[in-house]
Write a protein that holds these residues in place. Structure first.
Motif, PDB file in Angstrom:
ATOM      1  N   THR A 189      37.709  64.095  53.131  1.00  0.00           N
ATOM      2  CA  THR A 189      38.900  64.949  53.164  1.00  0.00           C
ATOM      3  C   THR A 189      39.276  65.293  54.598  1.00  0.00           C
ATOM      4  O   THR A 189      40.449  65.207  54.995  1.00  0.00           O
ATOM      5  N   LEU A 190      38.280  65.681  55.387  1.00  0.00           N
ATOM      6  CA  LEU A 190      38.531  66.026  56.787  1.00  0.00           C
ATOM      7  C   LEU A 190      39.013  64.820  57.577  1.00  0.00           C
ATOM      8  O   LEU A 190      39.902  64.928  58.432  1.00  0.00           O
ATOM      9  N   GLU A 191      38.450  63.664  57.281  1.00  0.00           N
ATOM     10  CA  GLU A 191      38.847  62.428  57.946  1.00  0.00           C
ATOM     11  C   GLU A 191      40.325  62.132  57.691  1.00  0.00           C
ATOM     12  O   GLU A 191      41.071  61.757  58.610  1.00  0.00           O
ATOM     13  N   THR A 192      40.756  62.317  56.450  1.00  0.00           N
ATOM     14  CA  THR A 192      42.152  62.090  56.094  1.00  0.00           C
ATOM     15  C   THR A 192      43.076  63.062  56.814  1.00  0.00           C
ATOM     16  O   THR A 192      44.143  62.679  57.317  1.00  0.00           O
ATOM     17  N   LEU A 193      42.678  64.315  56.867  1.00  0.00           N
ATOM     18  CA  LEU A 193      43.496  65.323  57.550  1.00  0.00           C
ATOM     19  C   LEU A 193      43.635  65.020  59.038  1.00  0.00           C
ATOM     20  O   LEU A 193      44.733  65.076  59.604  1.00  0.00           O
ATOM     21  N   VAL A 194      42.527  64.690  59.670  1.00  0.00           N
ATOM     22  CA  VAL A 194      42.561  64.393  61.103  1.00  0.00           C
ATOM     23  C   VAL A 194      43.379  63.133  61.376  1.00  0.00           C
ATOM     24  O   VAL A 194      44.164  63.077  62.336  1.00  0.00           O
ATOM     25  N   ALA A 195      43.228  62.118  60.521  1.00  0.00           N
ATOM     26  CA  ALA A 195      43.948  60.859  60.706  1.00  0.00           C
ATOM     27  C   ALA A 195      45.454  61.012  60.515  1.00  0.00           C
ATOM     28  O   ALA A 195      46.232  60.171  60.982  1.00  0.00           O
ATOM     29  N   SER A 196      45.879  62.088  59.860  1.00  0.00           N
ATOM     30  CA  SER A 196      47.316  62.303  59.635  1.00  0.00           C
ATOM     31  C   SER A 196      48.074  62.552  60.929  1.00  0.00           C
ATOM     32  O   SER A 196      49.299  62.405  60.980  1.00  0.00           O
ATOM     33  N   GLY A 197      47.349  62.967  61.965  1.00  0.00           N
ATOM     34  CA  GLY A 197      47.994  63.264  63.237  1.00  0.00           C
ATOM     35  C   GLY A 197      48.666  64.624  63.280  1.00  0.00           C
ATOM     36  O   GLY A 197      49.317  64.973  64.269  1.00  0.00           O
ATOM     37  N   GLU A 198      48.501  65.414  62.205  1.00  0.00           N
ATOM     38  CA  GLU A 198      49.166  66.716  62.132  1.00  0.00           C
ATOM     39  C   GLU A 198      48.290  67.858  62.638  1.00  0.00           C
ATOM     40  O   GLU A 198      48.753  68.989  62.755  1.00  0.00           O
ATOM     41  N   VAL A 199      47.019  67.573  62.908  1.00  0.00           N
ATOM     42  CA  VAL A 199      46.091  68.626  63.319  1.00  0.00           C
ATOM     43  C   VAL A 199      46.167  68.823  64.831  1.00  0.00           C
ATOM     44  O   VAL A 199      45.870  67.912  65.603  1.00  0.00           O
ATOM     45  N   ASN A 200      46.543  70.013  65.243  1.00  0.00           N
ATOM     46  CA  ASN A 200      46.613  70.340  66.669  1.00  0.00           C
ATOM     47  C   ASN A 200      45.331  70.999  67.180  1.00  0.00           C
ATOM     48  O   ASN A 200      45.002  70.893  68.356  1.00  0.00           O
ATOM     49  N   ILE A 201      44.635  71.698  66.279  1.00  0.00           N
ATOM     50  CA  ILE A 201      43.400  72.364  66.668  1.00  0.00           C
ATOM     51  C   ILE A 201      42.478  72.440  65.458  1.00  0.00           C
ATOM     52  O   ILE A 201      42.925  72.712  64.336  1.00  0.00           O
ATOM     53  N   LEU A 202      41.207  72.156  65.673  1.00  0.00           N
ATOM     54  CA  LEU A 202      40.183  72.249  64.636  1.00  0.00           C
ATOM     55  C   LEU A 202      39.260  73.404  64.987  1.00  0.00           C
ATOM     56  O   LEU A 202      38.727  73.459  66.106  1.00  0.00           O
ATOM     57  N   ILE A 203      39.062  74.320  64.026  1.00  0.00           N
ATOM     58  CA  ILE A 203      38.240  75.501  64.252  1.00  0.00           C
ATOM     59  C   ILE A 203      37.062  75.478  63.290  1.00  0.00           C
ATOM     60  O   ILE A 203      37.237  75.494  62.069  1.00  0.00           O
ATOM     61  N   THR A 204      35.872  75.424  63.846  1.00  0.00           N
ATOM     62  CA  THR A 204      34.652  75.408  63.036  1.00  0.00           C
ATOM     63  C   THR A 204      34.042  76.801  62.960  1.00  0.00           C
ATOM     64  O   THR A 204      34.360  77.672  63.784  1.00  0.00           O
ATOM     65  N   GLY A 205      33.173  77.003  61.979  1.00  0.00           N
ATOM     66  CA  GLY A 205      32.590  78.327  61.772  1.00  0.00           C
ATOM     67  C   GLY A 205      31.553  78.726  62.799  1.00  0.00           C
ATOM     68  O   GLY A 205      31.272  79.917  62.980  1.00  0.00           O
ATOM     69  N   HIS A 206      30.956  77.749  63.481  1.00  0.00           N
ATOM     70  CA  HIS A 206      29.958  78.019  64.525  1.00  0.00           C
ATOM     71  C   HIS A 206      30.190  77.043  65.666  1.00  0.00           C
ATOM     72  O   HIS A 206      30.178  75.827  65.457  1.00  0.00           O
ATOM     73  N   GLY A 207      30.405  77.568  66.847  1.00  0.00           N
ATOM     74  CA  GLY A 207      30.600  76.687  67.991  1.00  0.00           C
ATOM     75  C   GLY A 207      32.045  76.621  68.445  1.00  0.00           C
ATOM     76  O   GLY A 207      32.857  77.504  68.155  1.00  0.00           O
ATOM     77  N   ASP A 208      32.358  75.556  69.164  1.00  0.00           N
ATOM     78  CA  ASP A 208      33.636  75.452  69.867  1.00  0.00           C
ATOM     79  C   ASP A 208      34.731  74.805  69.032  1.00  0.00           C
ATOM     80  O   ASP A 208      34.487  73.827  68.312  1.00  0.00           O
ATOM     81  N   HIS A 209      35.932  75.331  69.165  1.00  0.00           N
ATOM     82  CA  HIS A 209      37.102  74.663  68.608  1.00  0.00           C
ATOM     83  C   HIS A 209      37.408  73.430  69.462  1.00  0.00           C
ATOM     84  O   HIS A 209      36.867  73.276  70.578  1.00  0.00           O
ATOM     85  N   THR A 210      38.259  72.555  68.963  1.00  0.00           N
ATOM     86  CA  THR A 210      38.701  71.426  69.777  1.00  0.00           C
ATOM     87  C   THR A 210      40.156  71.106  69.464  1.00  0.00           C
ATOM     88  O   THR A 210      40.614  71.257  68.329  1.00  0.00           O
TER      89      THR A 210
END
Length: 273
Positions: A189-210
């Motif tokens: 699911t995450l792979e599909t979302l990222v591959a869409s090109g619509e994600v500008n920022i990814l925020i995880t529950g622990h650690g750094d955003h990218t």
């Protein structure tokens, strides 16, 4: 409290404990708080921010999953419209999660100005890909079991903000509490979302955003590589070279117990298959 990111519309607070993040989306007509945590002073900082920037606006409180460290701040935000997965609502281990919050405060003599309770959810998300209009923004939610039973991925399509809970951390390998098969499905699911090109920022529950798509893709690949390597070692009865693997992380000592739990779950799932 440290701000990992601070813009006029998006703030990522970071706890001193486990580098746990709390995300705040602020617009002209609503404020959304995600997983407020950990320490009382940190929760107070987030609450004060919400009070200051949420005046006269719709107020939402979202939980990515029910692990106790992500629900511990719930009581500090009365009156907020709450959002989580339907599985979060139906969670058979809800009492266990609440017991962990109580035990943690008891162990460290923590006193809070609000009661600890399992969150009541006003807007449960039951469908895969369910949409919701929040203020001026369009949100899409994806069911995300694997790490635990009731995970929820939140995607603000209007702003390209992808909030993934305890997936794709750059400081932890996958901690699998619920199901390896479901974890892999969530990675797809995450792979599909990222591959869409619509994600500008990814925020995880622990650690750094990218904000870098190449890093998002690499985090997915790293998670798959760990799961595949561990599963292969269990299937073949060979040792997983954990010491070599864990060298890339800053806190390898505590991670051994999580890896050992992963091994036990993998063994159990393989026997059942």
């Amino acid at each position: 409290m440290r701000r990992q990111l601070s813009t006029s519309r998006l703030i990522i607070f970071e706890s001193e404990l486990f580098r746990t993040t709390s995300t705040c989306v602020v617009t002209d007509d609503y404020i959304l708080i995600v997983d407020p945590n950990w320490l009382p002073s940190e929760v107070s900082t987030i609450r004060e921010f919400a009070e200051e920037h949420g005046k006269g606006k719709e107020k939402y409180l979202l939980f990515t999953h029910s692990d106790y460290d992500h629900i511990i701040g719930y009581g500090a935000f009365p009156g907020f419209t709450t959002i989580a997965s339907q599985r979060f609502v139906d969670n058979p281990e809800a009492s266990k999660q609440l017991e962990q919050t109580l035990a943690w405060d008891d162990e460290y003599y923590i006193q809070r100005e609000y009661p600890l309770s399992y969150p009541g959810i006003g807007q449960p998300i039951s469908d895969e890909g369910q949409g919701m209009r929040i203020g001026e923004d369009e949100y899409v939610f994806h069911q995300a079991p694997g790490h635990n039973y009731d995970g929820l991925i939140t995607f603000n399509k209007s702003r390209g903000i992808l909030i993934v809970g305890d997936y794709l951390s750059n400081i932890e390998f996958p901690y699998v509490y619920h199901s390896f098969a479901d974890y892999r499905a969530t990675l797809t699911t995450l792979e599909t979302l990222v591959a869409s090109g619509e994600v500008n920022i990814l925020i995880t529950g622990h650690g750094d955003h990218t904000t870098k798509q190449a890093e998002m893709v690499q985090r997915i690949a790293d998670s798959r590589a760990y799961l595949d390597g561990l599963t292969s070692s269990v299937q073949s009865g060979t040792d997983f070279d954990f010491e070599a693997f864990v060298g890339r992380y800053s806190f390898p000592g505590i991670m051994r117990k999580f890896h050992d739990k992963n091994v036990s779950l993998a063994q159990k799932e393989l026997k059942a298959s």
